[in-house]
Design a protein around this motif. Structure first.
Motif, PDB file in Angstrom:
ATOM      1  N   ARG A 210      30.594  34.597  57.727  1.00  0.00           N
ATOM      2  CA  ARG A 210      30.483  34.386  56.162  1.00  0.00           C
ATOM      3  C   ARG A 210      31.568  34.080  55.455  1.00  0.00           C
ATOM      4  NH1 ARG A 210      25.180  38.687  55.475  1.00  0.00           N
ATOM      5  NH2 ARG A 210      23.710  37.249  55.886  1.00  0.00           N
ATOM      6  N   ARG A 211      32.793  35.079  55.564  1.00  0.00           N
ATOM      7  CA  ARG A 211      33.965  34.944  55.094  1.00  0.00           C
ATOM      8  C   ARG A 211      34.639  33.492  55.363  1.00  0.00           C
ATOM      9  NH1 ARG A 211      37.718  36.830  51.156  1.00  0.00           N
ATOM     10  NH2 ARG A 211      36.333  38.565  51.171  1.00  0.00           N
ATOM     11  N   ALA A 212      34.567  33.141  56.775  1.00  0.00           N
ATOM     12  CA  ALA A 212      35.150  31.549  57.096  1.00  0.00           C
ATOM     13  C   ALA A 212      34.272  30.735  56.544  1.00  0.00           C
ATOM     14  CB  ALA A 212      35.092  31.731  58.592  1.00  0.00           C
ATOM     15  N   GLU A 213      33.076  30.788  56.336  1.00  0.00           N
ATOM     16  CA  GLU A 213      32.248  29.542  55.844  1.00  0.00           C
ATOM     17  C   GLU A 213      32.693  29.576  54.507  1.00  0.00           C
ATOM     18  OE1 GLU A 213      30.151  27.341  57.358  1.00  0.00           O
ATOM     19  OE2 GLU A 213      31.066  28.160  59.116  1.00  0.00           O
ATOM     20  N   ALA A 214      32.694  30.678  53.732  1.00  0.00           N
ATOM     21  CA  ALA A 214      32.892  30.708  52.080  1.00  0.00           C
ATOM     22  C   ALA A 214      34.316  30.133  51.859  1.00  0.00           C
ATOM     23  CB  ALA A 214      32.935  32.087  51.673  1.00  0.00           C
ATOM     24  N   GLU A 215      35.276  30.452  52.810  1.00  0.00           N
ATOM     25  CA  GLU A 215      36.540  29.664  52.833  1.00  0.00           C
ATOM     26  C   GLU A 215      36.676  28.190  52.970  1.00  0.00           C
ATOM     27  OE1 GLU A 215      39.035  31.937  55.235  1.00  0.00           O
ATOM     28  OE2 GLU A 215      39.394  33.659  53.893  1.00  0.00           O
ATOM     29  N   LYS A 216      35.808  27.933  53.926  1.00  0.00           N
ATOM     30  CA  LYS A 216      35.879  26.711  54.338  1.00  0.00           C
ATOM     31  C   LYS A 216      35.128  25.603  53.216  1.00  0.00           C
ATOM     32  CE  LYS A 216      32.669  25.162  57.470  1.00  0.00           C
ATOM     33  NZ  LYS A 216      32.290  24.926  58.835  1.00  0.00           N
ATOM     34  N   LEU A 217      34.021  26.104  52.579  1.00  0.00           N
ATOM     35  CA  LEU A 217      33.190  25.704  51.567  1.00  0.00           C
ATOM     36  C   LEU A 217      34.359  25.379  50.338  1.00  0.00           C
ATOM     37  CD1 LEU A 217      29.730  26.943  51.308  1.00  0.00           C
ATOM     38  CD2 LEU A 217      30.671  24.358  51.803  1.00  0.00           C
ATOM     39  N   THR A 218      35.066  26.543  50.085  1.00  0.00           N
ATOM     40  CA  THR A 218      35.980  26.334  48.877  1.00  0.00           C
ATOM     41  C   THR A 218      36.962  25.431  49.085  1.00  0.00           C
ATOM     42  OG1 THR A 218      35.249  28.766  48.428  1.00  0.00           O
ATOM     43  CG2 THR A 218      37.284  27.969  47.104  1.00  0.00           C
ATOM     44  N   ARG A 219      37.732  25.413  50.189  1.00  0.00           N
ATOM     45  CA  ARG A 219      38.808  24.795  50.467  1.00  0.00           C
ATOM     46  C   ARG A 219      38.297  23.126  50.518  1.00  0.00           C
ATOM     47  NH1 ARG A 219      39.931  26.913  54.886  1.00  0.00           N
ATOM     48  NH2 ARG A 219      38.701  25.430  56.380  1.00  0.00           N
ATOM     49  N   LYS A 220      37.029  22.920  50.547  1.00  0.00           N
ATOM     50  CA  LYS A 220      36.640  21.429  50.830  1.00  0.00           C
ATOM     51  C   LYS A 220      36.292  21.310  49.314  1.00  0.00           C
ATOM     52  CE  LYS A 220      32.914  18.722  52.682  1.00  0.00           C
ATOM     53  NZ  LYS A 220      31.638  18.392  53.734  1.00  0.00           N
ATOM     54  N   ARG A 221      35.306  21.844  48.562  1.00  0.00           N
ATOM     55  CA  ARG A 221      34.655  21.598  47.416  1.00  0.00           C
ATOM     56  C   ARG A 221      35.402  21.819  46.084  1.00  0.00           C
ATOM     57  NH1 ARG A 221      28.383  23.176  48.738  1.00  0.00           N
ATOM     58  NH2 ARG A 221      28.047  21.930  50.385  1.00  0.00           N
ATOM     59  N   ARG A 222      36.246  22.965  46.112  1.00  0.00           N
ATOM     60  CA  ARG A 222      37.186  23.232  44.865  1.00  0.00           C
ATOM     61  C   ARG A 222      38.380  23.591  45.450  1.00  0.00           C
ATOM     62  NH1 ARG A 222      34.348  25.229  40.483  1.00  0.00           N
ATOM     63  NH2 ARG A 222      36.232  25.365  39.578  1.00  0.00           N
ATOM     64  N   PRO A 223      39.147  22.621  45.337  1.00  0.00           N
ATOM     65  CA  PRO A 223      40.646  23.019  46.010  1.00  0.00           C
ATOM     66  C   PRO A 223      41.322  23.623  44.741  1.00  0.00           C
ATOM     67  CG  PRO A 223      40.272  20.551  45.478  1.00  0.00           C
ATOM     68  CD  PRO A 223      38.889  21.249  45.611  1.00  0.00           C
ATOM     69  N   ASP A 224      40.937  23.737  43.597  1.00  0.00           N
ATOM     70  CA  ASP A 224      41.720  24.489  42.560  1.00  0.00           C
ATOM     71  C   ASP A 224      41.258  25.904  42.800  1.00  0.00           C
ATOM     72  OD1 ASP A 224      38.855  23.814  42.091  1.00  0.00           O
ATOM     73  OD2 ASP A 224      39.069  24.367  39.921  1.00  0.00           O
ATOM     74  N   LEU A 225      40.204  26.169  43.179  1.00  0.00           N
ATOM     75  CA  LEU A 225      39.796  27.500  43.384  1.00  0.00           C
ATOM     76  C   LEU A 225      40.440  28.125  44.662  1.00  0.00           C
ATOM     77  CD1 LEU A 225      36.009  27.908  42.730  1.00  0.00           C
ATOM     78  CD2 LEU A 225      37.684  28.767  41.121  1.00  0.00           C
ATOM     79  N   TRP A 226      40.611  27.210  45.644  1.00  0.00           N
ATOM     80  CA  TRP A 226      41.382  27.628  46.814  1.00  0.00           C
ATOM     81  C   TRP A 226      42.792  27.932  46.778  1.00  0.00           C
ATOM     82  CZ3 TRP A 226      40.439  29.605  51.332  1.00  0.00           C
ATOM     83  CH2 TRP A 226      41.264  29.209  52.429  1.00  0.00           C
ATOM     84  N   ALA A 227      43.321  27.078  45.824  1.00  0.00           N
ATOM     85  CA  ALA A 227      44.775  27.385  45.519  1.00  0.00           C
ATOM     86  C   ALA A 227      45.045  28.854  44.891  1.00  0.00           C
ATOM     87  CB  ALA A 227      45.280  26.442  44.778  1.00  0.00           C
TER      88      ALA A 227
END
Length: 232
Positions: A210-227
Motif C-alpha cells: 500500500r505504501r509503495a502504491e501510494a508513492e507510485k500514484l503520487t509520483r505519477k499524478r501529483r509531482p508537486d506533492l511528491w517533491a
C-alpha cells in the motif's frame, strides 16, 4: 463546545444542501456540529434589500458593499467564540489543504463569507482581517459551494463523525501522499484480479504494498506533492 459553521450568504436557501445528507447530515442531526446561516440581505439599507453597487473606476458587474458586508460580519462575530477564523471563499485565496482543514476542525468552528457578483469591496476584507481561501484554480458563481466543500472536509474530522477513526489516518494527504488503490469482491472481474498480496494475510507485506502504491500514484499524478514528500 460544538463545532459551528456560520455562513454569510445572499442565498440562504442553498443550505444545508448536501451538508444535510450522509455523514454530515447525520452528524448535524446528532448535534456533533452546528450550522448557522446568515442572510446578508438582512443588513441591507434600502427596501429593495440590495447589497451591491457598481465598481469604482468602471467595469462590468457589481461589487458587494463594504458597509453591508461588515454589518453582517460584525453581528455574526459578536455571538461567535473568540478565535473563530473568518474566511472568504475566493479563487484568489490561499489554496485549501488538508493541513489547513485539520487546523479549522480543531478549533471552535469557522465564519464563512460567500461572495457573489465581481467580489466584495476590498476595504472590508482588510478592515476585518479576513483570510481568503481558494478551493481550486477556477471560478464559481459564488462562494457557497466552496463553503460547503470546506465545511464537509472539516466536520468529517470531528470526533465521532467518520465512524472508523482509523481510516482517516490512511486517506489521501494524511501523510503527504495520495491514497493507495482499493479492491473488494468479486475476486476477479472482467479478467482483472485483486492483487495477490492483498489476499495473502501477511499484514506487513500488505502495508508495504500500500505504501509503495501510494508513492507510485503520487509520483505519477501529483509531482508537486511528491517533491514535498521527498523533502520531508
Amino acid at each position: 463546545m460544538t463545532w459551528r459553521a456560520s455562513v454569510l450568504t445572499i442565498f440562504p436557501e442553498m443550505f444545508p444542501g448536501p451538508l444535510g445528507m450522509s455523514l454530515a447530515g447525520k452528524a448535524l442531526a446528532e448535534d456533533k456540529w452546528a450550522l448557522e446561516i446568515i442572510d446578508i440581505r438582512d443588513f441591507a439599507l434600502d427596501k429593495h434589500r440590495s447589497v451591491d453597487d457598481t465598481p469604482a473606476g468602471g467595469g462590468a458587474g457589481m461589487v458587494m458593499r463594504a458597509d453591508i458586508a461588515a454589518a453582517a460580519i460584525d453581528a455574526t462575530k459578536a455571538r461567535t467564540p473568540a478565535g473563530t477564523p473568518l474566511l472568504y471563499l475566493s479563487p484568489r485565496g490561499t489554496p485549501l489543504t488538508q493541513g489547513r482543514v485539520r487546523e479549522i476542525a480543531q478549533g471552535p468552528g469557522a465564519i464563512l463569507l460567500c461572495g457573489r457578483f465581481e467580489g466584495i469591496d476590498e476595504r472590508v476584507l482588510e478592515a476585518r482581517d479576513i483570510e481568503d481561501i481558494s478551493i481550486g484554480d477556477y471560478v464559481l458563481s459564488g462562494g457557497e459551494l466552496g463553503a460547503m466543500v470546506l465545511i464537509d472536509a472539516a466536520i468529517r474530522l470531528l470526533p465521532g463523525v467518520a465512524g472508523n477513526e482509523g481510516s482517516l489516518a490512511e486517506e489521501s494527504f494524511a501523510e503527504g501522499l495520495l491514497e493507495y488503490p482499493h479492491y473488494t469482491r468479486p475476486r476477479e472481474w472482467e479478467e482483472l484480479a485483486i492483487p495477490d498480496v492483498l489476499l495473502s494475510g501477511d499484514h506487513k507485506k500488505i502495508a508495504e504494498w500500500r505504501r509503495a502504491e501510494a508513492e507510485k500514484l503520487t509520483r505519477k499524478r501529483r509531482p508537486d506533492l511528491w517533491a514535498k514528500y521527498r523533502k520531508s
